[in-house]
Motif scaffolding. Structure first.
Motif, PDB file in Angstrom:
ATOM      1  N   SER A 343       0.667  -1.265   0.016  1.00 41.86           N
ATOM      2  CA  SER A 343       0.298   0.113  -0.009  1.00 41.86           C
ATOM      3  C   SER A 343       1.096   1.435  -0.175  1.00 41.86           C
ATOM      4  O   SER A 343       0.352   2.310  -0.806  1.00 41.86           O
ATOM      5  N   GLU A 344       1.974   1.292   1.043  1.00 41.14           N
ATOM      6  CA  GLU A 344       3.014   2.192   1.052  1.00 41.14           C
ATOM      7  C   GLU A 344       3.441   2.628  -0.526  1.00 41.14           C
ATOM      8  O   GLU A 344       3.202   4.287  -0.880  1.00 41.14           O
ATOM      9  N   GLY A 345       4.023   1.806  -0.884  1.00 41.53           N
ATOM     10  CA  GLY A 345       4.691   1.349  -2.738  1.00 41.53           C
ATOM     11  C   GLY A 345       3.992   2.281  -3.541  1.00 41.53           C
ATOM     12  O   GLY A 345       4.400   2.949  -4.539  1.00 41.53           O
ATOM     13  N   GLY A 346       2.364   2.280  -3.371  1.00 41.55           N
ATOM     14  CA  GLY A 346       1.792   3.215  -4.658  1.00 41.55           C
ATOM     15  C   GLY A 346       2.142   3.715  -4.821  1.00 41.55           C
ATOM     16  O   GLY A 346       1.135   4.328  -5.638  1.00 41.55           O
ATOM     17  N   ARG A 347       2.470   4.817  -3.434  1.00 38.59           N
ATOM     18  CA  ARG A 347       2.522   5.976  -3.737  1.00 38.59           C
ATOM     19  C   ARG A 347       3.617   6.765  -4.465  1.00 38.59           C
ATOM     20  O   ARG A 347       4.187   8.055  -4.132  1.00 38.59           O
ATOM     21  N   GLN A 348       4.945   5.578  -4.337  1.00 31.18           N
ATOM     22  CA  GLN A 348       6.131   6.068  -4.099  1.00 31.18           C
ATOM     23  C   GLN A 348       5.953   6.860  -6.395  1.00 31.18           C
ATOM     24  O   GLN A 348       5.640   5.490  -7.202  1.00 31.18           O
ATOM     25  N   ARG A 349       7.239   7.404  -5.961  1.00 30.75           N
ATOM     26  CA  ARG A 349       7.091   7.683  -8.089  1.00 30.75           C
ATOM     27  C   ARG A 349       8.391   7.411  -8.664  1.00 30.75           C
ATOM     28  O   ARG A 349       9.859   7.386  -8.077  1.00 30.75           O
ATOM     29  N   ASP A 350       8.703   7.989  -9.883  1.00 34.27           N
ATOM     30  CA  ASP A 350      10.078   7.439  -9.818  1.00 34.27           C
ATOM     31  C   ASP A 350      10.921   8.527  -9.745  1.00 34.27           C
ATOM     32  O   ASP A 350      11.311   9.485  -9.416  1.00 34.27           O
ATOM     33  N   PRO A 351      11.853   7.866  -8.579  1.00 40.50           N
ATOM     34  CA  PRO A 351      13.623   9.012  -7.727  1.00 40.50           C
ATOM     35  C   PRO A 351      13.812  10.004  -8.846  1.00 40.50           C
ATOM     36  O   PRO A 351      14.172  11.441  -8.524  1.00 40.50           O
ATOM     37  N   GLU A 352      14.040   9.781 -10.255  1.00 38.05           N
ATOM     38  CA  GLU A 352      14.894  10.530 -11.108  1.00 38.05           C
ATOM     39  C   GLU A 352      13.645  12.154 -11.292  1.00 38.05           C
ATOM     40  O   GLU A 352      13.908  13.017 -11.663  1.00 38.05           O
ATOM     41  N   SER A 353      12.551  11.900 -11.172  1.00 34.51           N
ATOM     42  CA  SER A 353      11.148  12.509 -11.355  1.00 34.51           C
ATOM     43  C   SER A 353      11.020  13.774  -9.326  1.00 34.51           C
ATOM     44  O   SER A 353      10.874  14.324  -9.535  1.00 34.51           O
ATOM     45  N   TYR A 354      10.926  12.432  -8.588  1.00 28.64           N
ATOM     46  CA  TYR A 354      10.532  13.081  -7.246  1.00 28.64           C
ATOM     47  C   TYR A 354      11.062  12.312  -6.205  1.00 28.64           C
ATOM     48  O   TYR A 354      11.848  11.578  -6.845  1.00 28.64           O
ATOM     49  N   PRO A 355      11.784  13.018  -5.026  1.00 29.10           N
ATOM     50  CA  PRO A 355      13.058  12.339  -4.672  1.00 29.10           C
ATOM     51  C   PRO A 355      12.253  11.151  -3.763  1.00 29.10           C
ATOM     52  O   PRO A 355      10.869  11.450  -3.128  1.00 29.10           O
ATOM     53  N   LEU A 356      13.302  10.048  -3.310  1.00 25.24           N
ATOM     54  CA  LEU A 356      12.306   9.187  -2.747  1.00 25.24           C
ATOM     55  C   LEU A 356      14.021   8.306  -1.743  1.00 25.24           C
ATOM     56  O   LEU A 356      14.861   8.158  -1.865  1.00 25.24           O
ATOM     57  N   PRO A 357      14.077   8.211  -0.231  1.00 28.15           N
ATOM     58  CA  PRO A 357      14.835   8.046   0.412  1.00 28.15           C
ATOM     59  C   PRO A 357      14.509   6.059   0.544  1.00 28.15           C
ATOM     60  O   PRO A 357      14.153   5.976   1.137  1.00 28.15           O
ATOM     61  N   LEU A 358      15.364   6.150  -0.284  1.00 26.93           N
ATOM     62  CA  LEU A 358      15.833   4.819  -1.131  1.00 26.93           C
ATOM     63  C   LEU A 358      16.501   3.525   0.484  1.00 26.93           C
ATOM     64  O   LEU A 358      15.730   2.935   1.066  1.00 26.93           O
ATOM     65  N   GLU A 359      17.438   4.993   0.327  1.00 22.53           N
ATOM     66  CA  GLU A 359      18.548   4.639   1.632  1.00 22.53           C
ATOM     67  C   GLU A 359      17.373   4.385   2.733  1.00 22.53           C
ATOM     68  O   GLU A 359      17.714   2.780   3.793  1.00 22.53           O
ATOM     69  N   THR A 360      16.928   5.145   3.379  1.00 20.09           N
ATOM     70  CA  THR A 360      16.114   5.114   4.597  1.00 20.09           C
ATOM     71  C   THR A 360      14.763   3.516   4.798  1.00 20.09           C
ATOM     72  O   THR A 360      14.954   3.233   5.107  1.00 20.09           O
ATOM     73  N   LEU A 361      14.944   3.636   3.214  1.00 12.74           N
ATOM     74  CA  LEU A 361      13.027   2.291   3.450  1.00 12.74           C
ATOM     75  C   LEU A 361      14.144   1.436   3.158  1.00 12.74           C
ATOM     76  O   LEU A 361      13.533   0.415   3.761  1.00 12.74           O
ATOM     77  N   LEU A 362      15.370   0.577   3.069  1.00 11.27           N
ATOM     78  CA  LEU A 362      16.181  -0.137   3.043  1.00 11.27           C
ATOM     79  C   LEU A 362      17.019  -0.399   4.443  1.00 11.27           C
ATOM     80  O   LEU A 362      17.947  -1.406   4.510  1.00 11.27           O
ATOM     81  N   SER A 363      16.433   0.539   5.186  1.00 13.23           N
ATOM     82  CA  SER A 363      17.166   0.293   6.136  1.00 13.23           C
ATOM     83  C   SER A 363      16.353  -0.587   7.841  1.00 13.23           C
ATOM     84  O   SER A 363      15.675  -0.748   7.169  1.00 13.23           O
ATOM     85  N   LYS A 364      18.020  -1.370   7.740  1.00 21.43           N
ATOM     86  CA  LYS A 364      17.074  -1.778   8.844  1.00 21.43           C
ATOM     87  C   LYS A 364      16.406  -1.803  10.318  1.00 21.43           C
ATOM     88  O   LYS A 364      15.181  -1.985  10.790  1.00 21.43           O
TER      89      LYS A 364
END
Length: 573
Positions: A343-364
């Motif tokens: 559900s949360e992923g459904g709001r994610q956009r292309d990181p080249e167009s919109y910032p996405l904190p991928l490092e945070t999303l993948l942190s333990k």
């Protein structure tokens, strides 16, 4: 237009009966051997008879393995491996063949996204060949637009194919396309799954003369088993083999798509095609109980989601508690984690167009916090039509004897033939169905739950997988846990009952689908934690098809097994 076609029905009814059977609990069909040469009519029939729903036998090999949802395509991959091609060559050969033999699930006007493990460099590479939005804005875009030209995106399929072949291919492009061209020009016997989708969408494929020429040559659908011939598509494939991107993105084929789509109210232009490029990206990385994880990165965020889910589930002692089919708490936790990430992923956009904190999303640390927050109460999932795109995809995974592994998701991105549009005999897919999930910027790449992924141990893959359908993330998650946490073999795993994603096309919102052969007591006990089920048939087709290969880290033996929920077939080289 009248076309003479030969049916395999005249060779005996046994093949059709095998294909139509959806056998719950039946004995597994014997393992199917790949052919050594170009498949004759009898060899094709033998392979197509294995393209059924229901229990299947696994395959093992040290020399190479291919698995996808049509045995003719798996067979093309195996032939390439036997001729010395690598995993990328073989997977691309299977993929282009699937656009012909599974036109209800994929098309060269859709997407092709690839995760490749190169044994020489001991590194994973990701190619995003997903679709772009047109440069022109599409105001007030809605579900009704999917049925017309406004729902057509800029294709990425061929861009991804050519980019991957240029970088990793060792076999001439023409050779990889031979099977697809042959089956398009000479025809192949229609298996029951394809025929059923043709029946369900006949109101779409019969709208235009181009569609009727292929699927209704006498004005109506022919019987299951009749040869399906796509001569115009064969001509397109012939030119692609010779001219590649110059034809697809800068030449006559681009011009024809733009013309057809424009007449149907769309906004695609030649500029949209000319500026398209496949995108090479660093894969997403993670770990799970000592195993290394590699997955597709955003905006193909399904691989990232698999890593997020597994990171969260590390906070649960699954191995001690037991599998989700036996322990209600594990079932509840796994389904809730999957629903939350989905559900949360459904709001994610292309990181080249919109910032996405991928490092945070993948942190333990973030995974632990998310898991703890989920323990505080029920989690409502988004089951709006925009959040659940219509099903229609293919996945193929190949491993070769040298340690190279390739796993590809390619797709029509919607229901089959959603708009009924064709360009030179090729279906124009309604990839704009994903605009309803999250609209890209003009000219931007879409976001999609595309999830090619691998599990590594000791610096080499031990599992590579992916799946089509709306339940693909849950499918991959459960099979991965089965094998990593419980040591279940891949044949047993794919036949194990499972839950799916948000229930699709049901009147009651907020349900999670689950197969009825998950014991009623386990389902009921899990629901007391606060999850509501939509109970569906065993081996439900919307729960996807696990196109996975397990590579034993000690012996190197590869094993795979077709998922009973689709027409999947694993073939050994």
């Amino acid at each position: 237009m009248t076309t003479t076609r030969r049916s395999f029905l005249s060779t005996g009814a046994a093949g059709l009966a095998l294909g139509l059977a959806a056998r719950d609990g039946a004995a597994a069909a014997p393992a199917i051997a790949a052919t050594d040469t170009v498949a004759s009519a009898s060899e094709r029939l033998r392979l197509i008879e294995s393209a059924h729903f229901g229990r299947k036998s696994g395959a093992e090999s040290r020399d190479g393995m291919a698995i996808c949802t049509h045995p003719l395509a798996s067979n093309e991959a195996v032939q390439v491996l036997r001729e010395g091609g690598n995993a990328a060559d073989a997977a691309l050969a299977a993929s282009i063949t699937q656009t012909v033999v599974e036109p209800h699930m994929t098309t060269i006007t859709g997407c092709l996204c690839l995760l490749y493990w190169d044994a020489a460099t001991k590194k994973a590479y990701y190619c995003n060949g997903n679709v772009n939005a047109p440069l022109a804005e599409i105001p007030n875009f809605g579900a009704a637009d999917i049925a017309g030209g406004r729902g057509v995106a800029v294709p990425g399929w061929w861009g991804g194919f050519e980019a991957a072949h240029d970088r990793f291919g060792s076999v001439p492009r023409r050779r990889l396309m031979e099977g697809a061209i042959r089956y398009a020009r000479d025809g192949f016997e229609t298996h029951p799954f394809l025929w059923g989708e043709m029946f369900a969408q006949v109101h779409k494929i019969g709208l235009t003369e181009a569609g009727r020429e292929i699927y209704l040559p006498e004005g109506a659908l022919e019987r299951p088993g009749e040869l399906l011939v796509q001569r115009r598509a064969a001509d397109v494939l012939e030119r692609l083999a010779e001219e590649g991107n110059d034809y697809f993105y800068r030449g006559d084929f681009a011009a024809e798509i733009v013309r057809v789509v424009g007449e149907a109210g769309g906004v695609l232009t030649r500029e949209d095609f000319e500026r398209y490029r496949a995108r090479w990206q660093e894969p997403a990385l993670g770990s799970y109980r000592g195993w290394d994880l590699v997955g597709s990165p955003p905006p193909d965020n399904g691989g990232t989601h698999i890593i997020e889910m597994l990171h969260m589930l590390e906070n649960l002692d699954i191995a001690t508690l037991g599998p989700p089919t036996e322990n209600p708490e594990v079932l509840y936790q796994m389904a809730t984690v999957a629903n939350a990430v989905y559900s949360e992923g459904g709001r994610q956009r292309d990181p080249e167009s919109y910032p996405l904190p991928l490092e945070t999303l993948l942190s333990k640390d973030y995974a632990r916090m998310r898991f703890e927050l989920l323990q505080m109460g029920n989690y409502e999932i988004d089951t709006s039509p925009a959040a659940v795109p219509n099903p229609g995809s293919n996945h193929v995974t190949v491993a070769d004897a040298k340690g190279n592994v390739c796993t590809i998701l390619h797709s029509c991105m919607s229901l089959p033939w959603s708009n009924g549009l064709f360009a030179d005999g090729v279906s124009i897919c309604a990839a704009g169905a994903h605009f309803s999930r999250v609209m890209p910027k003009p000219g931007g790449r879409i976001s999609a739950y595309v999830a090619p992924n691998m599990v590594l141990r000791g610096g080499a893959p031990v599992l590579a997988s992916g799946s089509p359908s709306v339940g693909l993330l849950q499918n991959i998650l459960q099979n991965t846990v089965n094998m990593l946490d419980f040591g279940v073999d891949i044949e047993t795993s794919v036949h194990t009952p499972r839950f799916g994603g948000p229930a699709w096309n049901v009147p009651t919102p907020g349900l999670t689908s689950i197969e009825v052969d998950v014991a009623e007591g386990v389902r009921s006990a899990a629901s007391k934690h606060g999850i509501a089920w939509d109970v569906v048939n065993p081996w439900n087709w919307l729960h996807g098809s696990f196109e996975g290969i397990w590579i034993d880290p000690v012996t190197g033996v590869m094993s795979a097994c077709g998922d009973p929920r689709r027409t999947s077939q694993a073939l050994a080289a």
